[in-house]
Design an enzyme around this catalytic site. Structure first.
Site, PDB file in Angstrom:
ATOM      1  N   GLY A   9       0.782  -1.227   0.000  1.00  0.00           N
ATOM      2  CA  GLY A   9       0.000   0.000   0.000  1.00  0.00           C
ATOM      3  C   GLY A   9       0.818   1.284   0.000  1.00  0.00           C
ATOM      4  O   GLY A   9       0.261   2.370  -0.189  1.00  0.00           O
ATOM      5  N   VAL A  10       2.133   1.180   0.194  1.00  0.00           N
ATOM      6  CA  VAL A  10       2.975   2.394   0.159  1.00  0.00           C
ATOM      7  C   VAL A  10       3.056   2.892  -1.284  1.00  0.00           C
ATOM      8  O   VAL A  10       3.235   2.093  -2.212  1.00  0.00           O
ATOM      9  CB  VAL A  10       4.389   2.073   0.706  1.00  0.00           C
ATOM     10  CG1 VAL A  10       5.372   3.202   0.425  1.00  0.00           C
ATOM     11  CG2 VAL A  10       4.319   1.783   2.208  1.00  0.00           C
ATOM     12  N   PRO A  13       6.387   7.907  -6.148  1.00  0.00           N
ATOM     13  CA  PRO A  13       6.226   8.631  -7.411  1.00  0.00           C
ATOM     14  C   PRO A  13       6.857   7.832  -8.554  1.00  0.00           C
ATOM     15  O   PRO A  13       7.816   7.084  -8.337  1.00  0.00           O
ATOM     16  CB  PRO A  13       6.983   9.939  -7.183  1.00  0.00           C
ATOM     17  CG  PRO A  13       7.799   9.754  -5.961  1.00  0.00           C
ATOM     18  CD  PRO A  13       7.283   8.576  -5.201  1.00  0.00           C
ATOM     19  N   ALA A  14       6.326   7.987  -9.747  1.00  0.00           N
ATOM     20  CA  ALA A  14       6.795   7.182 -10.884  1.00  0.00           C
ATOM     21  C   ALA A  14       8.256   7.463 -11.234  1.00  0.00           C
ATOM     22  O   ALA A  14       8.956   6.599 -11.744  1.00  0.00           O
ATOM     23  CB  ALA A  14       5.907   7.437 -12.101  1.00  0.00           C
ATOM     24  N   GLY A  16      11.816   8.751  -9.556  1.00  0.00           N
ATOM     25  CA  GLY A  16      12.592   9.110  -8.368  1.00  0.00           C
ATOM     26  C   GLY A  16      13.899   9.757  -8.791  1.00  0.00           C
ATOM     27  O   GLY A  16      14.184   9.868  -9.992  1.00  0.00           O
ATOM     28  N   GLY A  18      18.078   9.762  -8.588  1.00  0.00           N
ATOM     29  CA  GLY A  18      19.221   8.908  -8.289  1.00  0.00           C
ATOM     30  C   GLY A  18      20.483   9.711  -7.997  1.00  0.00           C
ATOM     31  O   GLY A  18      20.682  10.796  -8.567  1.00  0.00           O
ATOM     32  N   TYR A  48      27.381   4.229  -1.823  1.00  0.00           N
ATOM     33  CA  TYR A  48      27.646   5.430  -2.637  1.00  0.00           C
ATOM     34  C   TYR A  48      28.458   6.466  -1.853  1.00  0.00           C
ATOM     35  O   TYR A  48      29.012   7.387  -2.440  1.00  0.00           O
ATOM     36  CB  TYR A  48      26.355   6.127  -3.104  1.00  0.00           C
ATOM     37  CG  TYR A  48      25.407   5.331  -3.964  1.00  0.00           C
ATOM     38  CD1 TYR A  48      25.745   4.106  -4.509  1.00  0.00           C
ATOM     39  CD2 TYR A  48      24.143   5.848  -4.248  1.00  0.00           C
ATOM     40  CE1 TYR A  48      24.839   3.404  -5.299  1.00  0.00           C
ATOM     41  CE2 TYR A  48      23.240   5.155  -5.030  1.00  0.00           C
ATOM     42  CZ  TYR A  48      23.590   3.932  -5.545  1.00  0.00           C
ATOM     43  OH  TYR A  48      22.689   3.249  -6.316  1.00  0.00           O
ATOM     44  N   HIS A 106      21.630  -4.376  -1.439  1.00  0.00           N
ATOM     45  CA  HIS A 106      22.208  -3.789  -2.654  1.00  0.00           C
ATOM     46  C   HIS A 106      22.465  -4.815  -3.755  1.00  0.00           C
ATOM     47  O   HIS A 106      22.409  -4.501  -4.936  1.00  0.00           O
ATOM     48  CB  HIS A 106      23.528  -3.103  -2.280  1.00  0.00           C
ATOM     49  CG  HIS A 106      23.956  -2.036  -3.225  1.00  0.00           C
ATOM     50  ND1 HIS A 106      24.426  -0.817  -2.816  1.00  0.00           N
ATOM     51  CD2 HIS A 106      23.973  -1.991  -4.580  1.00  0.00           C
ATOM     52  CE1 HIS A 106      24.731  -0.077  -3.872  1.00  0.00           C
ATOM     53  NE2 HIS A 106      24.465  -0.770  -4.954  1.00  0.00           N
TER      54      HIS A 106
END
Ligand code: A2P
Length: 294
Positions: A9-10, A13-14, A16, A18, A48, A106
């Site tokens: 259910g979370v 947005p289409a 994101g 990076g 990163y 990862h």
């Protein structure tokens, strides 16, 4: 902006934002710019080395923390149950957050797969405790997803994998659909082809004639065509940029729609080969570098 809803259910947005290969010095500003122009999801990773700067950019943007999806990844050095619980503390300490929205593993550590599973069990614990809102994996091929799902309770909410027109992984996408796993595309505009790694010079997807022709028809760029292709096919894309114009451009993909024929011609560009590292690797001691404390 379109959103995708995970199996618990979370909503995400289409598109994101990076920050892979964004240096720590560039990251805070890039994240601040991205949030100001409307991104509401930032994807980073312990490996990163820029989680702290993601947190700085988030605070500097003035955008309400509750409105932003923050995602990070556990590196294999921290695989194992207790190690991963501690890695959560390191990540939240660097980001300056109490709760993470999405926390994922990862990489498949082929020679440490028992520890990989134990790590995922720690993610399940963090999810049950409400310290993360969604969990998942990255770079997992089908047979590893099957092993993970046999050994654990929560079907990963997402799998973040290399996915661009030259490597669109149709079988993996079908497996994800069958099991309600969101496909999250890394290198969604083929930026991996710029990766100065041991793979040598590669043809850039952005120079592809098919993509350029479609881009010209819609008066947009090849990057925007690729991002639209992801969104229309139900994948979340997380393009990286440190350039303000390109940051804004990559979010601006709602003003046109690709036809079925255009989508099919982009699908047909698949080479079947990754441009980046093989997803499943043995971890050597040098890859198991320590992830610093917060
Ligand atoms: P830069 O940060 O200078 O914009 P990917 O996310 O697919 O790996 O792509 C990231 C790479 O593509 C980076 O080298 C980034 O460089 C570049 N890039 C990002 N957005 C665009 C764009 N809209 N057009 C061209 N190159 C882009």
């Amino acid at each position: 902006m379109d959103t995708f809803t995970l199996s618990n259910g979370v909503t995400l947005p289409a598109i994101g934002f990076g920050v892979f290969q964004s240096s720590p010095a560039e990251t805070a500003e890039a994240v601040e710019t991205a949030l100001r122009v409307g991104y509401r999801h930032v994807d980073t990773a312990a490996a990163y080395g820029n989680e702290r700067e993601v947190g700085e950019g988030l605070r500097a943007s003035g955008v309400d923390r509750a409105d932003v999806v923050v995602e990070t990844k556990i590196w294999a050095t921290d695989y194992g149950y207790d190690e991963t619980l501690h890695a959560f503390d390191k990540a939240t300490g660097k980001l300056g957050l109490e709760q993470l929205d999405v926390l994922i593993l990862h990489q498949v550590a082929a020679n440490l797969f028992d520890r990989t599973i134990a790590s995922y069990e720690a993610l399940e614990r963090l999810l049950a405790d409400g310290r993360v809102r969604a969990i998942g994996v990255s770079n997992f091929p089908i047979h590893r997803l099957e092993q993970l799902m046999d050994a654990t309770e929560v079907v990963p909410h997402l799998n973040q994998v290399e996915l661009h027109p030259y490597h669109s992984q149709p079988a993996l996408q079908a497996f994800h659909r069958e099991h309600g796993i969101l496909t999250q595309a890394w290198s969604p505009i083929g930026g991996i082809t710029f990766y100065p790694g041991p793979w040598g010079d590669r043809r850039s997807v952005m120079d592809d004639e098919t993509l350029q022709a479609i881009a010209a028809e819609h008066s947009v760029t090849p990057a925007q065509v690729m991002l639209r292709w992801h969104v229309q096919q139900g994948r979340q894309a997380i393009p990286k940029s440190t350039n303000p114009e390109r940051i804004a451009q990559n979010l601006d993909v709602d003003g046109f729609a690709l036809t079925d024929a255009q989508l099919a011609s982009i699908d047909a560009l698949d080479t079947g080969s990754p441009s980046g590292p093989e997803p499943e690797r043995e971890f050597t001691p040098e890859m198991l570098r320590p992830i610093p404390e917060a």
